[in-house]
Design an enzyme around this catalytic site. Structure first.
Site: not given
Length: 448
Positions: A20, A25, A134
């Site tokens: 999460q 989540k 990323d």
């Protein structure tokens, strides 16, 4: 109800929590009809709306539909209720590649296999004008057969995000893996920045540690900007040569993916996967998924929504990397610029709400009687009523939400006379803000 018992939308049986974050989540789940294991990403729609991340969610949907590739985590479908958005995604049960590296360096042939799969996936993403931004071992998953899957496109960008100069300008990513031109904040080519991150990943897989390390973050950034790293003794000469050309701080001479794929070390045992063809109904699928996600808005009676309406704006959400890259102590422009101009901006942090900060700025403008105030998308604009020595003085104050109870405000001169601006800031603005300022950038003590 979002779920009846542990059944979601009459399609999936929810299982254990896998992880999460602030807004989402992720659960393990099973398709009721097919018994297929999936990962369900549950996003809190109200939180996303409150901090202005709608565009980011829409972009993530678009990206995951565009990059359907064997080495990329697949999005199966998008569902939504009034309060939640659900992504049903491929469940990759082998865990993060990071967990393997945490146990120690990998053998060269194993590292090469993962690197080959990573480059193949990234090359496909770039062919669809998708830039991940990323790439790191934590975002690389392994399936039950040991095949790599690129995940987490939350910071990704599409080619259409480039400005008129053809470059991306948002500073984002994970500091240790980010390319020097991203830190430079002058604009960067998304493909070349991803290639740099892939090079850092290769080094980490082979060495078991990062190429650019230092307890002082500023010093680490200096090493990144200069491409200063040392290969350990067990690296083969072929890998050393390849890494030097990938981790080239000059993006213009950095090795391209085409050249990486032509490299003899890379080609050993390389088995390229078949590149999927674009789907005919791709555009319609993206539009349909986005419409599903935001067709039902959450109730508008929440205090956060009312607060946003009251101030007529929303503070921009920022992360730790944004704060580091904007901090004066970590300003790397001196590494790239020889004729540095004096800074005409300053920043302060505050524990007050965005609405309180806006109200204070409006109060200062009213007391001063020299400015009229305009507000738009997290920005408060103080526009001079009278013409000064160099035209009308105009000042922008942009509010960034770090957490719901902590904000950073950047104040900068947009137009007008510099001396007039500095005099106003030092003699009027800063003294008037002392009740809401936690600290000004540059080390001033918190207001008591």
């Amino acid at each position: 109800m979002d779920k009846k018992g542990n059944i979601l939308m009459q399609r999936y049986e929810l299982g254990r929590l896998l992880g999460q974050g602030t807004f989402a989540k992720v659960y393990h789940a099973k398709n009721i009809k097919t018994s297929q294991s999936v990962a369900i990403k549950l996003i809190d729609k109200e939180k996303v709306l409150r901090v202005g991340l709608i565009d980011q969610i829409k972009r993530e949907i678009s990206v995951m539909r565009l990059v359907r590739h064997p080495n990329v985590v697949q999005l199966y479908e998008v569902m939504a209720s009034k309060t939640k958005i659900y992504f049903a995604m491929e469940y990759v049960k082998g865990g993060e590649l990071f967990n393997k590296v945490a146990k120690g360096k990998l053998k060269e042939e194993v590292a090469r296999k993962y690197f080959q799969q990573l480059i193949g996936a990234v090359d496909f993403c770039h062919s669809r004008e998708v830039y991940h931004r990323d790439i790191k071992p934590e975002n690389l998953l392994l399936d039950e057969n040991g095949n790599l899957k690129v995940s987490d496109f939350g910071l990704s960008a599409l080619g259409e995000s480039c400005r008129h100069d053809g470059l991306l300008h948002t500073t984002c990513g994970t500091p240790a893996y980010v390319a020097p031109e991203v830190i430079n904040k002058k604009g960067y080519d998304g493909a070349k920045a991803d290639i740099w991150s892939c090079g850092v990943v290769l080094f980490v897989l082979l060495a078991g540690y990062l190429p650019f390390q230092d307890s002082n973050l500023m010093e680490m950034y200096r090493k990144i900007s200069r491409g200063e790293f040392k290969c350990p003794g067990w690296f083969s000469p072929e890998v050393r040569k390849l890494l030097v050309r990938i981790l080239d701080p000059n993006p213009q001479t950095r090795l391209s993916i085409v050249k990486i794929m032509e490299n003899p070390w890379f080609k050993k045992g390389y088995k390229p996967v078949e590149r999927p063809q674009p789907q005919k109904e791709e555009g319609l699928m993206i539009a349909s998924d986005v419409q599903k996600a935001f067709a039902q808005e959450p109730s508008a009676d929440s205090s956060s929504s009312a607060s946003s309406e009251k101030i007529g704006m929303k503070a921009t959400c920022v992360n730790a990397f944004d704060i580091i890259s904007q901090s004066q102590g970590f300003d790397l422009s001196g590494l790239f610029e020889t004729n540095k101009k004096p800074k005409l901006d300053s920043r302060f942090t505050s524990t007050k709400s965005a609405s309180a900060i806006v109200s204070k700025l409006e109060e200062i403008a009213a007391d001063n009687e020299r400015f009229k105030v305009k507000k738009k998308d997290g920005l408060v604009m103080l526009q001079g009523k009278k013409e000064g020595r160099k035209g009308h003085l105009s000042i922008d104050a942009e509010i960034f939400e770090v957490t719901p109870s902590f904000h950073m405000v950047e104040v900068k001169k947009v137009s007008g006379d510099t001396l007039e601006y500095q005099r106003f800031c030092n003699q009027e603005l800063k003294p008037s803000l002392k009740d809401i300022v936690w600290a000004w950038q540059g080390g001033e003590q918190p207001a008591q």
